[in-house]
Design an enzyme around this catalytic site. Structure first.
Site, short mmCIF file in Angstrom:
data_model
loop_
_atom_site.label_atom_id
_atom_site.label_comp_id
_atom_site.label_asym_id
_atom_site.label_seq_id
_atom_site.Cartn_x
_atom_site.Cartn_y
_atom_site.Cartn_z
N THR A 179 -1.77 1.06 -11.96
CA THR A 179 -0.46 0.74 -12.54
C THR A 179 -0.57 0.24 -13.97
O THR A 179 0.29 0.54 -14.80
CB THR A 179 0.25 -0.32 -11.67
OG1 THR A 179 0.51 0.24 -10.38
CG2 THR A 179 1.57 -0.75 -12.30
N ASP A 239 -4.50 6.91 -9.26
CA ASP A 239 -3.73 5.89 -8.57
C ASP A 239 -4.68 5.29 -7.54
O ASP A 239 -5.39 6.02 -6.84
CB ASP A 239 -2.52 6.55 -7.88
CG ASP A 239 -1.60 5.55 -7.21
OD1 ASP A 239 -2.11 4.69 -6.45
OD2 ASP A 239 -0.38 5.64 -7.41
N SER A 240 -4.72 3.98 -7.43
CA SER A 240 -5.73 3.39 -6.55
C SER A 240 -5.51 3.72 -5.08
O SER A 240 -6.40 3.51 -4.25
CB SER A 240 -5.82 1.87 -6.74
OG SER A 240 -4.74 1.20 -6.14
N THR A 292 -11.65 -10.56 13.16
CA THR A 292 -10.39 -10.99 13.77
C THR A 292 -9.19 -10.38 13.05
O THR A 292 -9.23 -10.15 11.83
CB THR A 292 -10.27 -12.52 13.77
OG1 THR A 292 -9.03 -12.89 14.40
CG2 THR A 292 -10.28 -13.08 12.35
N GLN A 293 -8.13 -10.13 13.82
CA GLN A 293 -6.87 -9.70 13.24
C GLN A 293 -6.09 -10.87 12.65
O GLN A 293 -5.12 -10.67 11.92
CB GLN A 293 -6.00 -9.02 14.30
CG GLN A 293 -6.60 -7.76 14.89
CD GLN A 293 -5.73 -7.15 15.96
OE1 GLN A 293 -4.56 -7.50 16.11
NE2 GLN A 293 -6.29 -6.23 16.74
N CYS A 294 -6.50 -12.08 13.00
CA CYS A 294 -5.77 -13.26 12.55
C CYS A 294 -5.95 -13.48 11.04
O CYS A 294 -6.98 -13.13 10.47
CB CYS A 294 -6.24 -14.50 13.30
SG CYS A 294 -5.96 -14.43 15.08
N THR A 308 -3.73 -2.11 -7.93
CA THR A 308 -3.78 -3.25 -7.01
C THR A 308 -3.85 -2.87 -5.54
O THR A 308 -4.34 -3.66 -4.73
CB THR A 308 -2.55 -4.16 -7.21
OG1 THR A 308 -1.36 -3.42 -6.93
CG2 THR A 308 -2.50 -4.71 -8.63
N ASP A 309 -3.38 -1.68 -5.16
CA ASP A 309 -3.30 -1.37 -3.73
C ASP A 309 -4.65 -1.43 -3.04
O ASP A 309 -4.75 -1.89 -1.90
CB ASP A 309 -2.67 0.01 -3.52
CG ASP A 309 -1.15 -0.02 -3.66
OD1 ASP A 309 -0.57 -1.12 -3.68
OD2 ASP A 309 -0.54 1.07 -3.75
#
Length: 334
Positions: free
Chosen positions: A20, A65-66, A270-272, A99-100
């Site tokens: 960007t 584009d990232s 972990t997904q947390c 940034t993505d």
């Protein structure tokens, strides 16, 4: 230690990947554009109060584009950094990146550049340079100033005045000036006391195939087998809580055991948002350990994914890769 403990950057290579920060309008929306070096020089010349190190500029090819970032492009970046430092004599590198996937790339490069004594800083922007309220120039100039004040060797992520450890953070917002955040992850391994030669930054790395699979209620062996049988060498398994999964499903556990026997390295994270994996706390976690799953401790998805790419690309044998997964190589488990 604070940044003033480290020597100031004297010669910076700016690697422009697209993203960007340098995008311009096209018939189909914002797109990566060449010519950013001239715009950067013009801006810095208009800000005589800014004290920044000497810098030179390299435009990567292709500009992307990232969202189109890939492990193959990471290899190009590693080669460009090595050339800048070892051939052209730069003591620092500034990478301009969308940034993505910036947190993925910065984490991956932390493992691709182990042992590097130079400083590498990733930055970008949420809005293109030149548009109203853009954060492009403040991030770019801020990163240069930070390098000029002195940073520790290794890879850093700089955004809106913050210096973040790329193996401990993620993009958590799709808007605003603060898209990145350090995740409060805990649980890790012992610090590696030495690195195999194959892991150091000068060594060429092979492309590895790594998958990511989040667990969801009802997931079965057929979904897991679909990923494991796709030719991957490593898998980041995003588990519940402290590292649990469907331990009452014998087919699921058998699929994980087959993966281990076939040399696929499976790492549980972990997904947390906070905490980490401790596979031996619950029976549901210890059964995963029994099927060959390794603990990713408090690693983020970005760090675990980049670490597996770094380790599997070395050509080290599977037993050594498995050992190194659970050791802290560059702060990812600290």
């Amino acid at each position: 230690m604070n940044s003033s403990t480290y020597p100031a950057a004297q010669h910076v290579m700016v690697l422009y990947t697209g993203g960007t920060i340098g995008m311009q309008a096209s018939a189909h929306g914002l797109a990566p554009a060449s010519g950013f070096e001239a715009r950067m020089r013009e801006y810095l010349a208009s800000q005589p109060e800014l004290v920044v190190p000497q810098w030179r500029f390299r435009e990567m090819s292709p500009l992307i584009d990232s969202a189109n970032m890939s492990p193959a492009y990471w290899q190009q970046l590693r080669e460009a950094v090595v050339d800048a430092v070892d051939v052209q004599g730069c003591d620092s590198v500034l990478i301009l990146h969308g940034t993505d996937t910036l947190a993925y790339s910065a984490a991956a490069m932390s493992f691709q550049l182990l042992g590097l004594h130079a400083r590498v800083v990733f930055t970008g922007s949420m809005l293109p340079a030149g548009v109203t309220d853009s954060d492009a120039w403040e991030n770019l100039s801020g990163a240069l100033v930070a390098l000029g004040q002195g940073l520790a060797p290794g890879v850093h992520l700089y955004f809106h005045g913050e210096q973040l450890d790329p193996t401990r953070c993620a993009k958590v917002r799709s808007f605003g000036r603060h898209p990145f955040k350090r995740l409060e992850r805990q649980g890790g391994g012992m610090k590696a006391t030495s690195l195999p030669t194959e892991l150091t930054y000068r060594q060429n790395k092979q492309l590895a195939k790594v998958g990511v699979l989040p667990l969801v209620p009802g997931i079965g062996a057929e979904q897991l087998d679909g990923v494991l049988n796709s030719g991957i060498q490593g898998l980041v398994l995003e588990c519940y809580g402290s590292g649990t999964g469907p331990s009452d499903n014998p087919e699921f556990l058998a699929a994980l055991s087959r993966a281990r026997d076939n040399g696929v390295v499976v790492v549980a994270i972990t997904q947390c948002h906070e905490g980490g994996v401790e596979l031996d706390v619950y029976e549901a976690g210890s059964r995963l350990r029994g099927a060959g799953v390794l603990s990713g401790g408090g690693m983020t998805r970005e760090a675990a994914y980049g670490k597996l790419h770094g380790l599997l690309g070395t050509g080290l044998d599977t037993a050594e890769v498995r050992r190194l997964v659970e050791l802290d190589l560059c702060g990812e488990l600290s």
